[in-house]
Design an enzyme around this catalytic site. Structure first.
Site, PDB file in Angstrom:
ATOM      1  N   ASP A 161      -2.482   8.129  -2.534  1.00 35.36           N
ATOM      2  CA  ASP A 161      -3.848   8.660  -2.637  1.00 35.36           C
ATOM      3  C   ASP A 161      -4.311   9.229  -1.304  1.00 35.36           C
ATOM      4  OD1 ASP A 161      -3.921   6.273  -1.206  1.00 35.36           O
ATOM      5  OD2 ASP A 161      -5.978   5.853  -1.831  1.00 35.36           O
ATOM      6  N   ASP A 197       0.874  -1.159   0.000  1.00 27.07           N
ATOM      7  CA  ASP A 197       0.000   0.000   0.000  1.00 27.07           C
ATOM      8  C   ASP A 197       0.922   1.222   0.000  1.00 27.07           C
ATOM      9  OD1 ASP A 197      -3.006   0.863   1.939  1.00 27.07           O
ATOM     10  OD2 ASP A 197      -2.134   1.675   0.096  1.00 27.07           O
ATOM     11  N   ASP A 257      -7.553  -7.820   0.642  1.00 28.55           N
ATOM     12  CA  ASP A 257      -6.642  -7.937   1.791  1.00 28.55           C
ATOM     13  C   ASP A 257      -7.427  -7.525   3.021  1.00 28.55           C
ATOM     14  OD1 ASP A 257      -6.220  -4.782   1.350  1.00 28.55           O
ATOM     15  OD2 ASP A 257      -5.489  -5.336   3.356  1.00 28.55           O
ATOM     16  N   HIS A 281      -4.864 -21.382  11.002  1.00 30.89           N
ATOM     17  CA  HIS A 281      -6.216 -21.793  10.590  1.00 30.89           C
ATOM     18  C   HIS A 281      -6.970 -20.667   9.887  1.00 30.89           C
ATOM     19  CE1 HIS A 281     -10.197 -23.359  10.348  1.00 30.89           C
ATOM     20  NE2 HIS A 281     -10.615 -22.209  10.886  1.00 30.89           N
ATOM     21  N   CYS A 333     -11.725 -28.319   7.148  1.00 26.94           N
ATOM     22  CA  CYS A 333     -10.440 -27.650   6.951  1.00 26.94           C
ATOM     23  C   CYS A 333      -9.294 -28.655   7.010  1.00 26.94           C
ATOM     24  CB  CYS A 333     -10.244 -26.573   8.016  1.00 26.94           C
ATOM     25  SG  CYS A 333      -8.724 -25.626   7.809  1.00 26.94           S
ATOM     26  N   CYS A 381      -6.021 -27.648   7.258  1.00 26.98           N
ATOM     27  CA  CYS A 381      -4.805 -26.925   7.664  1.00 26.98           C
ATOM     28  C   CYS A 381      -4.062 -27.699   8.752  1.00 26.98           C
ATOM     29  CB  CYS A 381      -5.170 -25.525   8.154  1.00 26.98           C
ATOM     30  SG  CYS A 381      -5.718 -25.415   9.873  1.00 26.98           S
ATOM     31  N   CYS A 411      -5.917 -27.836  12.123  1.00 22.11           N
ATOM     32  CA  CYS A 411      -7.085 -28.737  12.155  1.00 22.11           C
ATOM     33  C   CYS A 411      -6.677 -30.200  12.033  1.00 22.11           C
ATOM     34  CB  CYS A 411      -8.069 -28.374  11.045  1.00 22.11           C
ATOM     35  SG  CYS A 411      -8.907 -26.819  11.375  1.00 22.11           S
TER      36      CYS A 411
END
Ligand code: SAQ
Ligand code: ZN
Length: 370
Positions: free
Chosen positions: A146, A92, A265, A334, A303, A305, A308
């Site tokens: 900006d 950014d 994001d 997670h 899930c 991951c 998990c």
């Protein structure tokens, strides 16, 4: 170099599935970008991020400028090399953080002077400086400097700010030296559709590699955010990426993919993880809940991951209550995995021509909080 190709278009919504190519690798869209403000996604290593399926992460020019500074970043060959992240990064431009974090002194036509939120020292940012810092950071995708118009704002204020943001965007494009970095324009315009049109036209006539929809997720009604997001997306070139900044909840992401947004994001998955709030496909819950003390269930049955696959809700609750540092990492693994699965599954649904039903099913399931 930078390129974006749309691979599939949904027939019932504005959703699309595409591919962005950058010097550090490819990104399949729709994509979610974990936020790594000062050069790390909090509590997660690059290995954790890769295992979770992250394809690109976000850094902030404002924070990195204050610390560690451009000299250190240049010394190490840029942020990615410095942090051993070997995939694409996006930064950014600093304007938003100056307005939302620093003690703002003055906005002039040239730029903004402010006091560092770290040590109160007087600093200055303008389009040229922001581009220079982002070139030192070496991110693959950089943002125009900006003004994120505060909410609410008068029509008059919005018009003047939109026009200045366009002048700043042109200055940034003219200041840019490294053509391997892609530059996005950021559309402003508050909640006024004619101002959104004005800003989009100003920026598309200058010409950018992609376009961010700015000035949203700053306190406005969610219905207003969706309306302005959808309208603004429809004004932007079909063949360039559209990035909705700072959004959002799982519901917001599913809805805005349907409105034609490709990139997202948000600090929510990592920030909520550190506060013990975990996201699942049937809503979110707090790991602190007393009734979870003996729960041998995973966070989310669907899930896959690391968290998990290896730990129960009972253990994760214990870690959190005990203030264990591992709780932050496991919860973050997670939540980031969950957010990445939303965009991955959305992309697959678009490819199979089933996005609308996938979106509606997910939105329904996310409501019934478990
Ligand atoms: O217009 C913008 N310009 C450049 N960066 C932004 C970042 C943004 N992040 C949010 N919302 C998420 C938030 C993060 C912290 C406070 S709100 N909205 C945002 C708008 C902008
Ligand atoms: Zn999980």
């Amino acid at each position: 170099m930078f390129s974006f190709d749309i691979e599939y278009k949904d027939s019932e919504t504005s959703a699309r599935a595409g591919r962005i190519k950058t010097p550090h690798g490819e990104i399949e869209t729709p994509i979610f970008m974990p936020v790594g403000t000062v050069g790390s996604v909090k509590a997660l290593s690059p290995e954790d991020l890769n295992n979770a399926g992250a394809q690109i992460i976000l850094g902030n020019t404002y924070h990195l400028y204050l610390r560690p500074g451009t000299e250190v970043l240049k010394h190490f060959g840029g942020l990615a090399a410095f942090s051993s992240w070997n995939k694409p990064t996006l930064t950014d431009s600093g304007g938003f953080q100056v307005f939302s974090l620093a003690e703002l002194n003055k906005i002039t036509e040239d730029g903004v002077s402010f006091k560092s939120h770290l040590d109160g020292s007087s600093l200055y940012l303008n389009p040229e400086k922001s581009i220079e810092i982002q070139e030192a950071i070496g991110s693959d995708i950089i943002m125009s400097f900006d003004e994120c118009i505060p909410y609410p704002a008068t029509y008059e204020y919005v018009k003047n700010s939109v026009d200045r943001t366009a002048r700043w965007a042109l200055r940034g494009k003219n200041a840019k030296k490294r053509d391997e970095q892609a530059l996005f324009g950021i559309v402003q315009g508050g909640i006024y559709e004619d101002m959104r049109k004005r800003s989009a036209e100003q920026l598309t006539s200058i010409g950018f590699d992609g376009y961010s929809i700015g000035g949203l997720s700053v306190g406005e009604e969610i219905s207003t955010m969706y309306e302005i997001c959808g309208y603004t997306a429809s004004l932007l070139p079909q063949d360039k990426p559209r990035y909705l900044m700072g959004v959002g909840t799982p519901e917001d992401i599913l809805t805005c993919i349907g409105l034609g947004v490709d990139m997202f994001d948000c600090v929510m998955p990592t920030r909520n993880a550190r506060n013990g709030t975990l996201f699942t496909s049937s809503g979110k819950f707090s790991i602190k809940r007393a009734d979870l003390a003996f729960s041998d269930e995973k966070i989310d049955e669907n899930c896959s991951c690391y968290t998990c696959r290896n730990f129960s809700r009972g253990y994760l609750r214990h870690l959190y209550k005990a203030g264990e540092i591992l709780a932050l990492r496991l919860n973050s693994i997670h939540n980031i995995s969950f957010y990445l699965s939303i965009v991955k599954n959305s992309r697959n649904a678009v490819k199979e021509g089933k996005f609308k039903s996938f979106q509606q099913e997910m939105l329904y399931r996310l409501k019934n909080n478990n």
